[in-house]
Every structure is written in C-alpha cells, then in structure tokens.
Enzyme design. Structure first.
Site, PDB file in Angstrom:
ATOM      1  N   ARG A  55      -0.911  -9.371  12.755  1.00 12.90           N
ATOM      2  CA  ARG A  55      -1.462  -8.244  11.981  1.00 12.90           C
ATOM      3  C   ARG A  55      -2.365  -8.737  10.861  1.00 12.90           C
ATOM      4  NH1 ARG A  55       4.017  -6.074  10.652  1.00 12.90           N
ATOM      5  NH2 ARG A  55       3.034  -4.782   9.058  1.00 12.90           N
ATOM      6  N   ARG A  74      -9.681   1.414   9.285  1.00 11.85           N
ATOM      7  CA  ARG A  74      -9.357   0.002   9.485  1.00 11.85           C
ATOM      8  C   ARG A  74     -10.434  -0.734  10.243  1.00 11.85           C
ATOM      9  NH1 ARG A  74      -3.494   0.507   9.055  1.00 11.85           N
ATOM     10  NH2 ARG A  74      -2.467  -1.498   9.248  1.00 11.85           N
ATOM     11  N   LYS A  93       0.820  -1.223   0.000  1.00 14.31           N
ATOM     12  CA  LYS A  93       0.000   0.000   0.000  1.00 14.31           C
ATOM     13  C   LYS A  93       0.848   1.263   0.000  1.00 14.31           C
ATOM     14  CE  LYS A  93      -2.304  -0.927   3.768  1.00 14.31           C
ATOM     15  NZ  LYS A  93      -1.832  -2.265   4.139  1.00 14.31           N
TER      16      LYS A  93
HETATM   17  P1  ADP Z   1       0.749  -2.363   7.730  1.00 20.48           P
HETATM   18  O1  ADP Z   1      -0.418  -2.114   6.822  1.00 20.48           O
HETATM   19  O2  ADP Z   1       1.946  -2.925   7.038  1.00 20.48           O
HETATM   20  O3  ADP Z   1       0.383  -3.125   8.978  1.00 20.48           O
HETATM   21  P2  ADP Z   1       0.697   0.419   8.699  1.00 20.48           P
HETATM   22  O4  ADP Z   1       1.835   1.365   8.645  1.00 20.48           O
HETATM   23  O5  ADP Z   1      -0.528   0.764   7.941  1.00 20.48           O
HETATM   24  O6  ADP Z   1       1.308  -0.977   8.268  1.00 20.48           O
HETATM   25  O7  ADP Z   1       0.275   0.211  10.232  1.00 20.48           O
HETATM   26  C1  ADP Z   1       1.192  -0.161  11.221  1.00 20.48           C
HETATM   27  C2  ADP Z   1       0.486  -0.219  12.581  1.00 20.48           C
HETATM   28  O8  ADP Z   1       0.016   1.082  12.960  1.00 20.48           O
HETATM   29  C3  ADP Z   1      -0.756  -1.105  12.652  1.00 20.48           C
HETATM   30  O9  ADP Z   1      -0.444  -2.472  12.862  1.00 20.48           O
HETATM   31  C4  ADP Z   1      -1.497  -0.484  13.842  1.00 20.48           C
HETATM   32  O10 ADP Z   1      -0.911  -0.868  15.073  1.00 20.48           O
HETATM   33  C5  ADP Z   1      -1.240   1.002  13.662  1.00 20.48           C
HETATM   34  N1  ADP Z   1      -2.278   1.640  12.828  1.00 20.48           N
HETATM   35  C6  ADP Z   1      -2.095   2.177  11.590  1.00 20.48           C
HETATM   36  N2  ADP Z   1      -3.258   2.664  11.118  1.00 20.48           N
HETATM   37  C7  ADP Z   1      -4.197   2.417  12.063  1.00 20.48           C
HETATM   38  C8  ADP Z   1      -5.590   2.655  12.138  1.00 20.48           C
HETATM   39  N3  ADP Z   1      -6.275   3.238  11.147  1.00 20.48           N
HETATM   40  N4  ADP Z   1      -6.243   2.261  13.264  1.00 20.48           N
HETATM   41  C9  ADP Z   1      -5.588   1.679  14.280  1.00 20.48           C
HETATM   42  N5  ADP Z   1      -4.284   1.403  14.270  1.00 20.48           N
HETATM   43  C10 ADP Z   1      -3.568   1.765  13.171  1.00 20.48           C
END
Ligand code: ADP
Length: 200
Positions: free
Chosen positions: A151, A95, A20
């Site tokens: 995750r 999410r 992404k």
């Molecule tokens: P990936 O999609 O590879 O898991 P991200 O950078 O999108 O990586 O997210 C990393 C972490 O940040 C998630 O596992 C979560 O802990 C937190 N996070 C990111 N976006 C959200 C969200 N919209 N709501 C809750 N936690 C989030």
C-alpha cells in the site's frame, strides 16, 4: 462568523497509516461538514456483503486500488447527497490523477471547487510500524506487513504525484503528522484556518 458556518470543501491526503481517519474526525467536528471516506464506504459494503463489497474485497485485501471508474461513481453519488452541499471532507479520495479529474468535473458542475487539501506527512517506517500495531488491535485484512508495504508503494506511485498538482493550485497545506493526536489536530486547525481565511 464561526468556522462551522463557512462552506469548506476539503481533502485530507497522506500515506496509509499517517492518521488521516483520526484527524478527519477532528476536522469535520471543527468545520461542521460530513466526512466522506472511500475506505470506510468500501469496508462497510464488504461487511454488509453487498454487490459492491463482493467486487472490491479481494482488491482491498491485496492492497491494490479499486478501479477509478467504480470509485468515481461512488464518490459522485455521495457528493450529490444534500449533506455535502455545504462542504465536505474527503478522506482517501482522490488517490489517482484520474480521480482528481473526476472530482473536478463533479465540483465544476456545481460551480464549486476545492478550498484546501491537507497533506499529513509521515515517514514510511513510522507509518508501517503504526499500521502493524493497529493490525494487532483491529485485525484489518489489509494490515499484514506485506500488504502494508505494498500500500505504501501504491501511494508513492499513484497518489504522491497529486501533491504537486494541489500545490500548483495554491490549496495545499502540509502538516507534520508525527506527534500526539491533539498536537497534530491543532497543527491542522491552525494551518487550515489560515488557508481558508486567505481564500475567502
Ligand atoms: P489507508 O489509507 O490506511 O490505506 P483507506 O481506508 O483509505 O486506508 O483505504 C483502504 C483501501 O481501500 C485501499 O488500500 C484501497 O484498496 C481502497 N480504496 C480506498 N480509497 C480508494 C480510492 N480513492 N481509490 C481506489 N481504491 C481505494
């Protein structure tokens, strides 16, 4: 009118490791909108040692979701900044169903709505393998195999149900995330151009 002058309110969604972030960069270049990545915002705060960073560090390292209320507040604030007025690409948000409702409320208040949601599809074993490779290069604290698998479970339980919701709204664009970066980004561009010209 060129693509970059059109207001585009976009999301990219897909399992952790689907690519992404990489594709988000390509999309924002094409449409001239800011990328807003909740993961990047949280990581920058952890790195900077801010209050927010301290609150979220352990949660992120465990592969859990940051509480909706906190995440929603951060995104609402970010979307209120002037550069987001003419469109944006959200990466990693919403999410959960609660986050979708919060985003809807922010956009409703502006008389706006989402134009398209890109679903980047990728097989679980493929994405786990990619993330393990990234772990060796970037050393992200949430890229151990155990946390990576967790995750994926969190994604399946909390985030995958949103796909149906966006599909029902007629704004979902599904793209195969397997292949080279350029190959995937041109698939996304074709699919998004088609969707955006259909809704405008
Ligand atoms: P990936 O999609 O590879 O898991 P991200 O950078 O999108 O990586 O997210 C990393 C972490 O940040 C998630 O596992 C979560 O802990 C937190 N996070 C990111 N976006 C959200 C969200 N919209 N709501 C809750 N936690 C989030």
């Amino acid at each position: 009118m060129t693509e970059s002058h059109r207001i585009a309110r976009l999301l990219i969604v897909g399992p952790p490791g689907a690519g992404k972030g990489t594709q988000a960069q390509r999309i924002v270049e094409r449409y001239g909108v800011p990328a807003i990545s909740t993961g990047d915002i949280f990581r920058a705060n952890i790195k900077g040692g801010t209050e927010l960073g301290k609150r979220v560090q352990a949660i992120i390292e465990a592969g859990e979701l940051v509480p909706d209320e906190l995440t929603n507040e951060i995104v609402a604030d970010r979307l209120g900044q002037s550069d987001a007025a003419n469109g944006f690409l959200l990466d990693g948000y919403p999410r959960t169903v609660d986050q979708v409702h919060a985003l809807d409320a922010v956009l409703d208040a502006q008389g706006a709505s989402l134009d398209a949601v890109v679903l980047l599809e990728a097989d679980t074993e493929e994405v786990v393998a990619r993330l393990l490779k990234r772990a060796a290069v970037e050393g992200r604290a949430d890229d151990t195999e155990e946390v990576i698998r967790h995750r994926q479970e969190v994604y399946a339980a909390q985030t995958a149900p949103l796909i149906e919701l966006f599909s029902a709204r007629g704004i979902l664009v599904s793209v195969d995330g397997l292949g080279g970066i350029d190959e995937v980004s041109s698939r996304i561009a074709d699919a998004l151009d088609g969707k955006l010209s259909a809704v405008k």
